[in-house]
Design a protein around this motif. Structure first.
Motif, PDB file in Angstrom:
ATOM      1  N   HIS A 247      43.901  39.497  40.516  1.00 46.22           N
ATOM      2  CA  HIS A 247      43.776  38.530  41.237  1.00 46.22           C
ATOM      3  C   HIS A 247      44.540  38.946  42.501  1.00 46.22           C
ATOM      4  O   HIS A 247      45.227  36.948  43.252  1.00 46.22           O
ATOM      5  N   LEU A 248      45.055  39.683  42.737  1.00 48.97           N
ATOM      6  CA  LEU A 248      45.919  40.007  43.607  1.00 48.97           C
ATOM      7  C   LEU A 248      45.180  39.021  45.613  1.00 48.97           C
ATOM      8  O   LEU A 248      44.235  39.290  45.669  1.00 48.97           O
ATOM      9  N   SER A 249      46.188  39.122  46.228  1.00 49.01           N
ATOM     10  CA  SER A 249      45.886  38.881  47.841  1.00 49.01           C
ATOM     11  C   SER A 249      45.961  40.409  48.415  1.00 49.01           C
ATOM     12  O   SER A 249      45.221  39.894  49.335  1.00 49.01           O
ATOM     13  N   GLU A 250      47.003  40.814  48.605  1.00 47.20           N
ATOM     14  CA  GLU A 250      47.660  42.082  49.332  1.00 47.20           C
ATOM     15  C   GLU A 250      47.685  43.395  48.277  1.00 47.20           C
ATOM     16  O   GLU A 250      48.590  42.667  47.017  1.00 47.20           O
ATOM     17  N   ILE A 251      47.144  44.356  48.367  1.00 51.75           N
ATOM     18  CA  ILE A 251      47.653  45.427  47.862  1.00 51.75           C
ATOM     19  C   ILE A 251      48.555  46.472  49.204  1.00 51.75           C
ATOM     20  O   ILE A 251      48.086  46.763  49.477  1.00 51.75           O
ATOM     21  N   ASP A 252      49.583  46.863  48.374  1.00 53.47           N
ATOM     22  CA  ASP A 252      50.928  47.933  49.001  1.00 53.47           C
ATOM     23  C   ASP A 252      50.771  48.481  49.031  1.00 53.47           C
ATOM     24  O   ASP A 252      51.926  49.610  48.973  1.00 53.47           O
ATOM     25  N   LYS A 267      50.654  41.637  46.609  1.00 57.17           N
ATOM     26  CA  LYS A 267      51.113  40.531  46.462  1.00 57.17           C
ATOM     27  C   LYS A 267      49.937  38.969  45.550  1.00 57.17           C
ATOM     28  O   LYS A 267      48.722  39.643  45.281  1.00 57.17           O
ATOM     29  N   VAL A 268      50.993  38.251  45.094  1.00 59.99           N
ATOM     30  CA  VAL A 268      49.772  37.283  44.051  1.00 59.99           C
ATOM     31  C   VAL A 268      49.238  36.417  44.578  1.00 59.99           C
ATOM     32  O   VAL A 268      49.171  35.690  45.664  1.00 59.99           O
ATOM     33  N   GLY A 269      47.849  36.370  44.086  1.00 60.21           N
ATOM     34  CA  GLY A 269      46.744  35.485  44.985  1.00 60.21           C
ATOM     35  C   GLY A 269      45.407  35.231  43.665  1.00 60.21           C
ATOM     36  O   GLY A 269      46.166  34.748  42.593  1.00 60.21           O
ATOM     37  N   ALA A 270      44.662  34.292  44.031  1.00 58.48           N
ATOM     38  CA  ALA A 270      43.384  33.855  43.677  1.00 58.48           C
ATOM     39  C   ALA A 270      42.345  35.031  43.883  1.00 58.48           C
ATOM     40  O   ALA A 270      40.299  33.630  43.302  1.00 58.48           O
ATOM     41  N   THR A 271      41.713  36.048  43.967  1.00 66.39           N
ATOM     42  CA  THR A 271      40.688  36.526  44.406  1.00 66.39           C
ATOM     43  C   THR A 271      40.419  36.928  42.760  1.00 66.39           C
ATOM     44  O   THR A 271      40.619  37.088  41.632  1.00 66.39           O
ATOM     45  N   GLY A 272      38.792  37.067  43.118  1.00 68.41           N
ATOM     46  CA  GLY A 272      37.764  37.153  42.061  1.00 68.41           C
ATOM     47  C   GLY A 272      38.144  36.097  40.411  1.00 68.41           C
ATOM     48  O   GLY A 272      38.336  34.912  41.984  1.00 68.41           O
ATOM     49  N   ARG A 273      37.674  35.869  39.927  1.00 67.72           N
ATOM     50  CA  ARG A 273      37.656  34.378  38.529  1.00 67.72           C
ATOM     51  C   ARG A 273      39.315  33.919  38.776  1.00 67.72           C
ATOM     52  O   ARG A 273      39.730  34.580  37.417  1.00 67.72           O
ATOM     53  N   ALA A 274      39.411  33.269  39.281  1.00 67.81           N
ATOM     54  CA  ALA A 274      40.890  32.301  39.358  1.00 67.81           C
ATOM     55  C   ALA A 274      40.476  31.283  39.713  1.00 67.81           C
ATOM     56  O   ALA A 274      39.900  30.806  40.999  1.00 67.81           O
ATOM     57  N   THR A 275      41.265  30.302  39.247  1.00 65.77           N
ATOM     58  CA  THR A 275      41.577  29.016  39.496  1.00 65.77           C
ATOM     59  C   THR A 275      41.990  28.184  41.010  1.00 65.77           C
ATOM     60  O   THR A 275      42.766  27.266  40.883  1.00 65.77           O
ATOM     61  N   GLY A 276      42.827  29.293  40.464  1.00 68.38           N
ATOM     62  CA  GLY A 276      44.444  28.862  41.822  1.00 68.38           C
ATOM     63  C   GLY A 276      45.530  30.838  41.891  1.00 68.38           C
ATOM     64  O   GLY A 276      45.138  31.456  40.589  1.00 68.38           O
ATOM     65  N   PRO A 277      46.215  30.543  42.232  1.00 62.86           N
ATOM     66  CA  PRO A 277      46.926  31.508  42.874  1.00 62.86           C
ATOM     67  C   PRO A 277      48.064  32.232  41.059  1.00 62.86           C
ATOM     68  O   PRO A 277      48.274  30.776  40.406  1.00 62.86           O
ATOM     69  N   HIS A 278      47.937  33.059  41.105  1.00 62.89           N
ATOM     70  CA  HIS A 278      48.427  33.634  39.278  1.00 62.89           C
ATOM     71  C   HIS A 278      48.974  34.907  39.729  1.00 62.89           C
ATOM     72  O   HIS A 278      47.645  35.216  40.068  1.00 62.89           O
ATOM     73  N   LEU A 279      49.813  35.981  38.728  1.00 62.47           N
ATOM     74  CA  LEU A 279      49.134  37.147  38.347  1.00 62.47           C
ATOM     75  C   LEU A 279      48.692  37.101  37.356  1.00 62.47           C
ATOM     76  O   LEU A 279      49.876  37.005  36.311  1.00 62.47           O
ATOM     77  N   HIS A 280      47.827  38.305  36.635  1.00 54.31           N
ATOM     78  CA  HIS A 280      47.450  38.861  35.584  1.00 54.31           C
ATOM     79  C   HIS A 280      47.974  39.663  35.355  1.00 54.31           C
ATOM     80  O   HIS A 280      47.249  40.946  35.918  1.00 54.31           O
ATOM     81  N   TRP A 281      48.782  39.751  34.313  1.00 47.11           N
ATOM     82  CA  TRP A 281      49.315  41.547  34.084  1.00 47.11           C
ATOM     83  C   TRP A 281      48.217  41.709  32.946  1.00 47.11           C
ATOM     84  O   TRP A 281      48.870  41.580  31.627  1.00 47.11           O
ATOM     85  N   ASN A 282      47.805  43.104  32.703  1.00 47.75           N
ATOM     86  CA  ASN A 282      46.922  43.562  31.686  1.00 47.75           C
ATOM     87  C   ASN A 282      48.459  44.996  30.728  1.00 47.75           C
ATOM     88  O   ASN A 282      49.014  45.418  32.256  1.00 47.75           O
ATOM     89  N   VAL A 283      48.907  44.960  29.817  1.00 42.65           N
ATOM     90  CA  VAL A 283      49.301  45.946  29.484  1.00 42.65           C
ATOM     91  C   VAL A 283      48.575  46.842  28.307  1.00 42.65           C
ATOM     92  O   VAL A 283      48.612  46.171  27.633  1.00 42.65           O
ATOM     93  N   SER A 284      47.963  48.022  28.680  1.00 42.99           N
ATOM     94  CA  SER A 284      47.956  49.080  27.213  1.00 42.99           C
ATOM     95  C   SER A 284      48.007  50.297  26.816  1.00 42.99           C
ATOM     96  O   SER A 284      48.884  50.899  27.397  1.00 42.99           O
ATOM     97  N   LEU A 285      47.871  50.439  25.468  1.00 44.98           N
ATOM     98  CA  LEU A 285      47.974  51.954  24.861  1.00 44.98           C
ATOM     99  C   LEU A 285      47.054  51.991  23.878  1.00 44.98           C
ATOM    100  O   LEU A 285      46.825  51.545  23.489  1.00 44.98           O
ATOM    101  N   ASN A 286      47.571  53.239  24.215  1.00 45.06           N
ATOM    102  CA  ASN A 286      45.923  53.342  23.798  1.00 45.06           C
ATOM    103  C   ASN A 286      44.646  53.483  24.102  1.00 45.06           C
ATOM    104  O   ASN A 286      44.032  52.818  22.657  1.00 45.06           O
ATOM    105  N   ASP A 287      44.582  53.005  24.966  1.00 40.35           N
ATOM    106  CA  ASP A 287      43.110  51.777  25.121  1.00 40.35           C
ATOM    107  C   ASP A 287      43.270  51.043  24.877  1.00 40.35           C
ATOM    108  O   ASP A 287      42.221  50.663  24.361  1.00 40.35           O
TER     109      ASP A 287
END
Length: 301
Positions: A247-252, A267-287
């Motif tokens: 959901h980033l507004s810019e990729i650096d 930078k934080v944004g609201a792109t994609g399926r988002a109702t407002g600016p926020h950061l969605h952070w995933n962490v993955s281990l062994n898929d």
């Protein structure tokens, strides 16, 4: 043999000797105390990483003691390679991501050479979240959008399945943004009343344009602008430990960049399926997508 174990053994012998003689000296009482203390202690003290990360629930992490062989053991879970690290220079441990779909009960990892180790997965209740989306296409996409979504999902799945040899720079992660936690991991989500996949990451409430920092050093392995995730960056921290920011507004950053711990990702944004600016952070281990709160000391049982 550790000093406490030697004392335990000596006290056991002394206790039996005194018991046979029908005596009850002060040493007898001291030995009873030491024996009780030894029974109360674990076989070995847990290291920092184990205390931090061992949350064996669906969507959590299991830390498994592998002993102290000369070389790093190779471990697999559900057919996929697992992160292993040398904890406190005393023992190797496997750090296993547990998918949300796993049921409570006994699970098993396989160590190269044929050894199999069991671990227990406990229960955890995840609450519901109901969201209203104005764009109905982001709830029930048409055929053209479904084709795009499938293509993008396959691309992201390949990124999650990467397994590099590098050791993670740190396992106590930094928070990627300074902001309160909003939607937690594992929520059962309903969009416009229709149930969809559980929330696979952790959301931070933050203003548009807030810099996003790498929680650990990593290599940029995927960049995209996706239907659901919007502008997105994947960072490989090593051995199947991967962060995804969306959901980033810019990729650096650029594909292939090596990012230091604390380096700017976007930078934080609201792109994609988002109702407002926020950061969605995933962490993955062994898929397996796991609760990022575990890695920042904010996990709630």
């Amino acid at each position: 043999m550790p000093a406490l174990a030697r004392l335990n053994e000596r006290c056991s012998r002394t206790f039996m000797t005194q018991k046979l003689r029908g005596q009850s000296p002060l040493l007898h009482k001291l030995c009873l105390f030491v024996l009780a203390l030894c029974l109360a202690l674990p076989a070995h003290a847990e290291g920092f990483i184990t205390r931090l990360l061992n949350k064996p629930v669906p969507g959590g992490v299991a830390v498994i003691d592998l002993g102290n062989p000369a070389q790093a053991p190779k471990v697999r879970y559900q057919g996929k390679p697992v992160l292993t690290v040398h904890e406190d220079s005393k023992r190797w441990i496997a750090i296993v991501g547990i998918p949300l779909s796993v049921k409570p009960g006994t699970q098993q990892v396989e160590v190269e050479g044929g050894q199999k180790l069991n671990f227990q997965v406990g229960a955890k209740h995840y609450t519901e979240q109901r969201i209203t989306i104005k764009n109905q296409q982001q709830v029930t996409p048409n055929a053209a959008n479904l084709k795009r979504i499938e293509r993008e999902l396959a691309e992201q799945t390949r990124a999650y399945q990467q397994f590099s040899a590098r050791q993670p720079s740190n396992l106590m992660f930094d928070r990627p943004v300074n902001g309160p936690l909003s939607s937690p991991f594992g929520l059962r989500r309903f969009f416009n009343g229709e149930e969809r996949n559980p929330h696979s990451g952790l959301d931070f409430a933050a203003n548009r344009g807030t810099p996003i920092k790498a929680p650990a050093a990593g290599k940029v392995i995927l960049i995209g602008d996706y239907f659901f995730n919007g502008k997105t960056v994947f960072l490989d921290h090593g051995q199947g430990l991967i962060s995804m920011f969306c959901h980033l507004s810019e990729i650096d950053v650029k594909l292939g960049d090596e990012i230091a711990r604390g380096g700017h990702v976007g930078k934080v944004g609201a792109t994609g399926r988002a109702t407002g600016p926020h950061l969605h952070w995933n962490v993955s281990l062994n898929d397996a997508r796991v609760d990022p709160a575990i890695f920042i000391g904010a996990f709630k049982p």
